[in-house]
Design an enzyme around this catalytic site. Structure first.
Site, PDB file in Angstrom:
ATOM      1  N   GLU A   1      34.303  42.843  47.779  1.00 45.91           N
ATOM      2  CA  GLU A   1      35.197  41.869  47.151  1.00 45.91           C
ATOM      3  C   GLU A   1      36.541  42.542  46.931  1.00 45.91           C
ATOM      4  O   GLU A   1      36.616  43.605  46.310  1.00 45.91           O
ATOM      5  CB  GLU A   1      34.635  41.371  45.821  1.00 45.91           C
ATOM      6  CG  GLU A   1      35.530  40.318  45.159  1.00 45.91           C
ATOM      7  CD  GLU A   1      35.047  39.893  43.780  1.00 45.91           C
ATOM      8  OE1 GLU A   1      35.457  38.812  43.321  1.00 45.91           O
ATOM      9  OE2 GLU A   1      34.271  40.648  43.152  1.00 45.91           O
TER      10      GLU A   1
ATOM     11  N   GLU B   1      39.300  47.054  42.916  1.00 53.46           N
ATOM     12  CA  GLU B   1      40.235  46.565  41.902  1.00 53.46           C
ATOM     13  C   GLU B   1      41.228  47.683  41.580  1.00 53.46           C
ATOM     14  O   GLU B   1      40.833  48.780  41.227  1.00 53.46           O
ATOM     15  CB  GLU B   1      39.474  46.158  40.633  1.00 53.46           C
ATOM     16  CG  GLU B   1      40.336  45.792  39.450  1.00 53.46           C
ATOM     17  CD  GLU B   1      41.295  44.657  39.763  1.00 53.46           C
ATOM     18  OE1 GLU B   1      42.518  44.857  39.579  1.00 53.46           O
ATOM     19  OE2 GLU B   1      40.826  43.584  40.199  1.00 53.46           O
TER      20      GLU B   1
ATOM     21  N   ASN C   1      44.014  50.373  45.605  1.00 54.40           N
ATOM     22  CA  ASN C   1      44.823  49.291  46.155  1.00 54.40           C
ATOM     23  C   ASN C   1      44.272  48.963  47.538  1.00 54.40           C
ATOM     24  O   ASN C   1      44.243  49.831  48.410  1.00 54.40           O
ATOM     25  CB  ASN C   1      46.288  49.735  46.250  1.00 54.40           C
ATOM     26  CG  ASN C   1      47.216  48.604  46.674  1.00 54.40           C
ATOM     27  OD1 ASN C   1      46.812  47.665  47.344  1.00 54.40           O
ATOM     28  ND2 ASN C   1      48.478  48.712  46.297  1.00 54.40           N
TER      29      ASN C   1
ATOM     30  N   ASP D   1      45.902  36.226  44.124  1.00 56.21           N
ATOM     31  CA  ASP D   1      47.251  35.837  43.732  1.00 56.21           C
ATOM     32  C   ASP D   1      47.850  34.967  44.836  1.00 56.21           C
ATOM     33  O   ASP D   1      47.895  35.381  45.999  1.00 56.21           O
ATOM     34  CB  ASP D   1      48.100  37.094  43.532  1.00 56.21           C
ATOM     35  CG  ASP D   1      49.421  36.803  42.834  1.00 56.21           C
ATOM     36  OD1 ASP D   1      50.002  35.726  43.083  1.00 56.21           O
ATOM     37  OD2 ASP D   1      49.886  37.655  42.056  1.00 56.21           O
TER      38      ASP D   1
ATOM     39  N   ASP E   1      41.524  28.071  43.250  1.00 47.64           N
ATOM     40  CA  ASP E   1      41.829  26.792  42.605  1.00 47.64           C
ATOM     41  C   ASP E   1      43.188  26.282  43.063  1.00 47.64           C
ATOM     42  O   ASP E   1      43.603  25.199  42.661  1.00 47.64           O
ATOM     43  CB  ASP E   1      41.842  26.957  41.084  1.00 47.64           C
ATOM     44  CG  ASP E   1      43.020  27.813  40.628  1.00 47.64           C
ATOM     45  OD1 ASP E   1      43.175  28.933  41.173  1.00 47.64           O
ATOM     46  OD2 ASP E   1      43.799  27.378  39.764  1.00 47.64           O
TER      47      ASP E   1
ATOM     48  N   THR F   1      33.239  33.381  39.156  1.00 50.34           N
ATOM     49  CA  THR F   1      34.056  34.441  38.576  1.00 50.34           C
ATOM     50  C   THR F   1      34.483  33.999  37.174  1.00 50.34           C
ATOM     51  O   THR F   1      34.301  32.840  36.776  1.00 50.34           O
ATOM     52  CB  THR F   1      35.312  34.708  39.420  1.00 50.34           C
ATOM     53  OG1 THR F   1      36.238  33.627  39.235  1.00 50.34           O
ATOM     54  CG2 THR F   1      34.971  34.837  40.898  1.00 50.34           C
ATOM     55  N   GLU F   2      35.107  34.920  36.428  1.00 50.83           N
ATOM     56  CA  GLU F   2      35.637  34.560  35.119  1.00 50.83           C
ATOM     57  C   GLU F   2      36.679  33.450  35.237  1.00 50.83           C
ATOM     58  O   GLU F   2      36.692  32.502  34.455  1.00 50.83           O
ATOM     59  CB  GLU F   2      36.257  35.785  34.438  1.00 50.83           C
ATOM     60  CG  GLU F   2      35.252  36.845  33.999  1.00 50.83           C
ATOM     61  CD  GLU F   2      34.956  37.875  35.080  1.00 50.83           C
ATOM     62  OE1 GLU F   2      34.289  38.876  34.786  1.00 50.83           O
ATOM     63  OE2 GLU F   2      35.397  37.684  36.234  1.00 50.83           O
ATOM     64  N   TYR F   3      37.570  33.582  36.219  1.00 52.06           N
ATOM     65  CA  TYR F   3      38.596  32.560  36.436  1.00 52.06           C
ATOM     66  C   TYR F   3      37.965  31.218  36.792  1.00 52.06           C
ATOM     67  O   TYR F   3      38.395  30.167  36.326  1.00 52.06           O
ATOM     68  CB  TYR F   3      39.544  32.990  37.556  1.00 52.06           C
ATOM     69  CG  TYR F   3      40.605  33.970  37.138  1.00 52.06           C
ATOM     70  CD1 TYR F   3      41.557  33.643  36.168  1.00 52.06           C
ATOM     71  CD2 TYR F   3      40.688  35.218  37.730  1.00 52.06           C
ATOM     72  CE1 TYR F   3      42.539  34.540  35.790  1.00 52.06           C
ATOM     73  CE2 TYR F   3      41.665  36.132  37.364  1.00 52.06           C
ATOM     74  CZ  TYR F   3      42.596  35.784  36.390  1.00 52.06           C
ATOM     75  OH  TYR F   3      43.563  36.675  36.022  1.00 52.06           O
ATOM     76  N   GLU F   4      36.957  31.269  37.625  1.00 56.68           N
ATOM     77  CA  GLU F   4      36.318  30.035  38.076  1.00 56.68           C
ATOM     78  C   GLU F   4      35.711  29.271  36.906  1.00 56.68           C
ATOM     79  O   GLU F   4      35.834  28.038  36.817  1.00 56.68           O
ATOM     80  CB  GLU F   4      35.257  30.359  39.121  1.00 56.68           C
ATOM     81  CG  GLU F   4      34.640  29.160  39.789  1.00 56.68           C
ATOM     82  CD  GLU F   4      33.709  29.559  40.929  1.00 56.68           C
ATOM     83  OE1 GLU F   4      33.036  28.667  41.462  1.00 56.68           O
ATOM     84  OE2 GLU F   4      33.670  30.760  41.285  1.00 56.68           O
TER      85      GLU F   4
END
Length: 211
Positions: free
Chosen positions: A44, A69, A96, A118, A154, A191-194
């Site tokens: 990921e 990450e 990175n 992003d 999203d 995910t947390e965002y999802e």
């Protein structure tokens, strides 16, 4: 979003270097030996706080997962989730992911996950989007011939851009889902965002593509 500085992060990462692997270029081409098995490798890019990969690792013990990450203040949260979840098929890289070919050999990876990347909405930042053609070029090199790129977002604009980019690069679109949560996929790990976006009723898009 600016991340809060965590002065203890370096010490934490040093103490848990069996989870957050240092000197990653040394393992290029031999990641399966780090896991001590021959299971396929899924990565990921931009793993955030780790909820997705920890959930995937529990769901698929026969797959080796690697989360990448670059933010040190964030990856420590992912590492803590790995510890709390007691999963042994998940490693993290505090790197990175500008060029995955520096970390993985040709055909070494089975699947690449791009989750809520992003969107870099300004035209001048197009080259930074993780579905820009220069990124697709490196994905093609590190993926095995049957490998997949699975993309969730999203952001409708980024999703449409990515579909065009995949198509222009000659990739095969195996899934184009315009409302992921409407189908109630029992295997989907959020995910947390999802979770945050879905709770607000925002549509989640997903695509799966191969070369």
């Amino acid at each position: 979003m600016r991340q809060r500085h965590k002065p203890w992060a370096d010490d934490f990462l040093n103490r848990h270097n069996h989870i957050v692997i240092p000197n990653v270029t040394e393992y290029k081409g031999i990641w399966q030996s780090v896991f001590k098995n021959d299971h396929p490798i899924h990565i990921e890019v931009g793993t955030g706080k780790g909820q997705f990969l920890v959930g995937m690792a529990k769901q698929h013990p026969d797959i080796n997962f690697i989360g990448i990450e670059m933010a040190k203040s964030i990856i420590v949260s992912a590492a803590q989730k790995v510890l709390d979840g007691e999963v042994d098929n998940l490693l993290l890289l505090n790197e990175n992911a500008e060029d995955l070919r520096e970390m993985f050999a040709e055909n070494e990876v089975a699947t690449i996950y791009l989750n809520f990347s992003d969107p870099w909405p300004k035209n001048r930042h197009e080259k930074r989007r993780l579905t820009y053609h220069t990124f697709l070029e490196q994905y093609k090199e590190v993926l095995d011939p049957a490998g997949k790129v699975i993309f969730k977002t999203d952001n409708r604009g980024l999703f449409e851009y990515s579909l065009v980019s995949f198509n222009a690069y000659g990739m095969k679109l195996e899934e184009v889902n315009l409302d992921l949560h409407a189908i109630s996929d029992p295997l989907n790990v959020m995910t947390e965002y999802e979770e945050k976006f879905a709770a607000k009723g925002q549509v989640i898009y997903r695509s799966r593509a191969s070369f």
